[in-house]
Design a protein around this motif. Sequence first.
Motif, PDB file in Angstrom:
ATOM      1  N   THR A   1      -3.587  -1.332  -6.805  1.00 55.68           N
ATOM      2  CA  THR A   1      -3.115  -0.242  -5.952  1.00 55.68           C
ATOM      3  C   THR A   1      -4.141   0.099  -4.883  1.00 55.68           C
ATOM      4  O   THR A   1      -3.812   0.217  -3.687  1.00 55.68           O
ATOM      5  N   GLU A   2      -5.399   0.263  -5.292  1.00 53.12           N
ATOM      6  CA  GLU A   2      -6.457   0.608  -4.342  1.00 53.12           C
ATOM      7  C   GLU A   2      -6.672  -0.499  -3.316  1.00 53.12           C
ATOM      8  O   GLU A   2      -6.816  -0.232  -2.113  1.00 53.12           O
ATOM      9  N   LEU A   3      -6.696  -1.744  -3.791  1.00 50.90           N
ATOM     10  CA  LEU A   3      -6.924  -2.863  -2.875  1.00 50.90           C
ATOM     11  C   LEU A   3      -5.789  -2.981  -1.872  1.00 50.90           C
ATOM     12  O   LEU A   3      -6.028  -3.137  -0.663  1.00 50.90           O
ATOM     13  N   SER A   4      -4.560  -2.876  -2.345  1.00 54.31           N
ATOM     14  CA  SER A   4      -3.408  -2.969  -1.447  1.00 54.31           C
ATOM     15  C   SER A   4      -3.421  -1.856  -0.407  1.00 54.31           C
ATOM     16  O   SER A   4      -3.246  -2.100   0.793  1.00 54.31           O
ATOM     17  N   HIS A   5      -3.660  -0.630  -0.842  1.00 58.76           N
ATOM     18  CA  HIS A   5      -3.653   0.503   0.085  1.00 58.76           C
ATOM     19  C   HIS A   5      -4.808   0.430   1.090  1.00 58.76           C
ATOM     20  O   HIS A   5      -4.631   0.769   2.263  1.00 58.76           O
ATOM     21  N   GLN A   6      -5.967  -0.008   0.638  1.00 63.16           N
ATOM     22  CA  GLN A   6      -7.098  -0.135   1.565  1.00 63.16           C
ATOM     23  C   GLN A   6      -6.852  -1.236   2.595  1.00 63.16           C
ATOM     24  O   GLN A   6      -7.213  -1.094   3.770  1.00 63.16           O
ATOM     25  N   LEU A   7      -6.236  -2.346   2.166  1.00 61.27           N
ATOM     26  CA  LEU A   7      -5.915  -3.415   3.107  1.00 61.27           C
ATOM     27  C   LEU A   7      -4.892  -2.944   4.135  1.00 61.27           C
ATOM     28  O   LEU A   7      -4.974  -3.287   5.317  1.00 61.27           O
TER      29      LEU A   7
ATOM     30  N   LEU B   1       4.650  -3.957  -8.656  1.00 63.85           N
ATOM     31  CA  LEU B   1       5.259  -4.018  -7.326  1.00 63.85           C
ATOM     32  C   LEU B   1       5.454  -2.630  -6.731  1.00 63.85           C
ATOM     33  O   LEU B   1       5.214  -2.410  -5.544  1.00 63.85           O
ATOM     34  N   ASN B   2       5.889  -1.685  -7.563  1.00 67.88           N
ATOM     35  CA  ASN B   2       6.191  -0.342  -7.065  1.00 67.88           C
ATOM     36  C   ASN B   2       4.944   0.496  -6.831  1.00 67.88           C
ATOM     37  O   ASN B   2       4.791   1.138  -5.787  1.00 67.88           O
ATOM     38  N   GLN B   3       4.045   0.508  -7.797  1.00 64.75           N
ATOM     39  CA  GLN B   3       2.863   1.372  -7.688  1.00 64.75           C
ATOM     40  C   GLN B   3       1.824   0.810  -6.739  1.00 64.75           C
ATOM     41  O   GLN B   3       1.213   1.551  -5.964  1.00 64.75           O
ATOM     42  N   ALA B   4       1.619  -0.494  -6.792  1.00 63.50           N
ATOM     43  CA  ALA B   4       0.571  -1.095  -5.963  1.00 63.50           C
ATOM     44  C   ALA B   4       1.052  -1.422  -4.560  1.00 63.50           C
ATOM     45  O   ALA B   4       0.257  -1.849  -3.723  1.00 63.50           O
ATOM     46  N   ALA B   5       2.333  -1.241  -4.290  1.00 64.36           N
ATOM     47  CA  ALA B   5       2.884  -1.494  -2.948  1.00 64.36           C
ATOM     48  C   ALA B   5       2.617  -2.922  -2.488  1.00 64.36           C
ATOM     49  O   ALA B   5       2.209  -3.167  -1.356  1.00 64.36           O
ATOM     50  N   ILE B   6       2.840  -3.879  -3.395  1.00 62.43           N
ATOM     51  CA  ILE B   6       2.710  -5.292  -3.049  1.00 62.43           C
ATOM     52  C   ILE B   6       3.951  -5.703  -2.267  1.00 62.43           C
ATOM     53  O   ILE B   6       5.082  -5.477  -2.693  1.00 62.43           O
ATOM     54  N   ASP B   7       3.750  -6.314  -1.102  1.00 60.17           N
ATOM     55  CA  ASP B   7       4.881  -6.682  -0.256  1.00 60.17           C
ATOM     56  C   ASP B   7       5.572  -7.949  -0.725  1.00 60.17           C
ATOM     57  O   ASP B   7       6.783  -8.117  -0.543  1.00 60.17           O
TER      58      ASP B   7
END
Length: 218
Positions: A71-77, A110-116
């Motif tokens: 989650t943190e990595l996805s949002h920071q990217l 997929l939902n929490q980490a916002a992976i596309d």
Amino acid sequence: VSQSRYSTWWTEQSLTQTALQHTLSTNMQLASQLQSQLSQHACFQGWYIPQEAEAIPLTRQQLANLLHFYTELSHQLKRLTPNKLVTMSGYKQTATPSSFDAVQWWQRLLNQAAIDRLYFQDGYGVWRLSPLHSSESLLSHLAKDLDQDRSKLWLVIESFEQINPATTKDKQFLAVPAKPERICKQLNQARALGLAAVLYTYSDYLRSKGRAAYRDWE
């Protein structure tokens, strides 16, 4: 564009909060260094997280640590490069207790980490992964859950066949190209599920014992 990966990933010591925070920092340092160069290229579409996720039994703390990491990595990217994709790979091992448990894991990820986009390896080419038919139920549940947003889930078709067991003493990966009939079967599987598919192979697999088989395949 991929980021950094190390060989001890997914071992017990790599899934602690401290270890995952170090991995997060390393990935973001590399992404920050590359961002200024990548932003100049129209072909740059986003990031690939090389820390692959497996659907295997984990402790609650490890699951929490991993969800926080992705989650943190996805949002920071996404903050670093807005409107760019964040993608990753995953697969299901035979050791997974049930497809239902695995579906819950991937849904949360997929939902929490916002992976596309999740590239899901079908495991047909590697002995230690479950064959395609044992992943079919999991993929079917995931595809149904995503419904109109199935572009998030891509099937990775392994177009090779490992010819030595994963426990081999020399630990050298040896594989030969898969037969076209088998690849067609995998493509039909993706089509039946309404999923996009990508072919996965690597030229180094096609050496030594694999060369003759590759010539026959061509």
